[in-house]
Write an enzyme that holds these catalytic residues in place. Structure first.
Site, PDB file in Angstrom:
ATOM      1  CD  GLU A  92      -2.546  -1.343   2.672  1.00  0.00           C
ATOM      2  OE1 GLU A  92      -3.008  -0.316   3.197  1.00  0.00           O
ATOM      3  OE2 GLU A  92      -2.668  -2.473   3.170  1.00  0.00           O
ATOM      4  CD  GLU A 106      -7.803   1.284   5.280  1.00  0.00           C
ATOM      5  OE1 GLU A 106      -7.840   0.388   4.420  1.00  0.00           O
ATOM      6  OE2 GLU A 106      -6.935   1.330   6.167  1.00  0.00           O
TER       7      GLU A 106
END
Ligand SMILES: *[C@@H]1O[C@H](CO)[C@@H](O)[C@H](O)[C@H]1NC(C)=O
Ligand SMILES: *[C@@H]1O[C@H](CO)[C@@H](O)[C@H](O)[C@H]1NC(C)=O
Length: 388
Positions: free
Chosen positions: A194, A306
């Site tokens: 990520e 997120e």
């Protein structure tokens, strides 16, 4: 080239032990823990060639490239550092990265790291304890996503992320805009890489927007953490501090839009996953040996936001995602990711078609894909009358 000696190994094992122990014990009361924390902190901070004090309070240690934390990892014991990829994909869009060159990191105003070193943000003792709490949290079902994804045998992606400074309600919540490279299932064998930007007060002690990376090879159980705080990612560049703050010139609502481009791709020869910033700055790589599934390829790539929602008194958090505005507000107002490309097994880059979307609670944070215009808008305010 770089050898792992037995004391490194000992401390790596100790670190894993501490993580395991902190999961079950109140550390402030467990005897000897302070000494362990000091030891781990000392171990994490490599001897710097030079140190730079950033205006945001970070100390940037310029550490010799072969002394970086990655080489504490048992799997990287005999690893020979690679200074550049064997292979650069042929991306369709070569022009989407001018905006990132003007967007630099705060510490650059105070100096540079010499050639042969890499900039590492110094770890404080509090950080060691926090990273244990944070490590556990990545595994909790409190996360909310507004993201788009595509499936297939995938070997990389390139995307430009618009940059904002979302408000965080509680210091242990965070808000990110990022890319996920995914292998395995969403279980104990999950592999992810990520990268993106985030605001995470508990991790850094401030509300700055910062560049981050993260990886795991077991669904966030025993492997993985943010930035260079645990070993794994090998940095080759001396200009970008992973975890560093951007200069505080943020995108203004309705005003100038700032963005930066990230590229993550698999080197088809070595299997390593490389990370590039902007049009030419290669930051470093995740060695193939860290992973199981991702040592082959990814089966999913995802782009979006997120947030972790701990809420309060039965209400949803007011922590914002992206600009804090919904996608329908469009350019200048909603946060975007654009110029998305993916890389297939033959090394061809293409714009992904028919993106699927995930919005865990779309009255709080939403996503809209409008890939014909090359924009993916995502975000939201969190708590509001439809998201109580
Ligand atoms: C490193 O090399 C040594 C000696 O060749 C070997 O015994 C060991 O298994 C290697 N370790 C890794 C992690 O590859
Ligand atoms: C971060 O912002 C929140 C408000 O969103 C504020 O309450 C808090 O004090 C800030 N934290 C720091 C470390 O500046």
């Amino acid at each position: 080239m770089t050898k792992l000696n037995s004391s490194f190994h000992f401390v790596a094992v100790l670190y894993v032990f501490m993580v395991a122990r902190f999961c079950y014990a109140d550390t402030s009361r467990s005897p000897g823990s302070r000494q362990q924390v000091e030891e781990v902190t000392r171990h994490l901070n490599k001897h710097p060639v030079k140190s730079i004090k950033s205006p945001d309070g970070d100390i940037i240690d310029c550490v010799h490239i072969s002394h970086q934390p990655a080489f504490d990892h048992p799997l990287l014991k005999n690893h020979t550092i690679k200074m550049k990829p064997n292979y650069y994909p042929n991306w369709i869009n070569k022009m989407s990265s001018e905006a990132s060159s003007s967007l630099t990191q705060l510490w650059h105003s105070k100096g540079k790291c010499p050639k042969g070193t890499i900039p590492i943000i110094r770890t404080k003792k509090e950080d060691v304890l926090n990273s244990v709490k944070i490590y556990r949290k990545k595994n909790l079902p409190k996360q909310q996503h507004a993201s788009a994804y595509t499936n297939g045998e995938l070997y990389g992606t390139k995307a430009s992320l618009n940059i904002w400074n979302p408000k965080i309600q509680k210091s242990n919540e965070y808000s990110s805009a990022q890319i996920w490279i995914v292998g395995g299932s969403f279980d104990a064998d999950l592999n992810t890489i990520e990268a993106g930007w985030h605001v995470y007060p508990e991790l850094y002690g401030d509300n700055n927007t910062r560049l981050f990376i993260h990886w795991t090879s077991d669904g966030y159980r025993k492997t993985g953490c943010y930035n260079l705080k645990c070993s794994g990612f090998i940095q080759t560049d001396n200009r970008i501090a992973i975890g560093g703050s951007f200069i505080p010139v943020m995108t203004q609502f309705g005003g100038v839009q700032y963005e930066f481009t990230l590229t993550i791709w698999k080197d088809l020869q070595s299997g390593d996953w490389w990370l590039q910033w902007g049009s030419e700055l290669v930051i470093g790589y995740w060695p193939s040996s860290l992973f199981s599934y991702l040592s082959e390829n990814a089966w999913m790539i995802q782009w979006g936001g997120e947030v972790v929602n701990f809420g309060s008194h039965g209400h949803h958090t007011t922590t914002q995602m992206g600009s804090g505005h919904f996608p329908k507000q469009g350019f200048g107002k909603a946060s975007y990711i654009r110029h998305i490309e993916i890389l297939d097994e033959s090394g061809n880059s293409k714009t992904p078609k028919d993106l699927n979307t995930i919005a865990d609670q779309n009255s709080c944070y939403d996503i809209s894909t409008n890939i014909d215009d090359d924009f993916l808008y995502y975000g939201g305010p969190g708590r509001n009358k439809n998201c109580p």
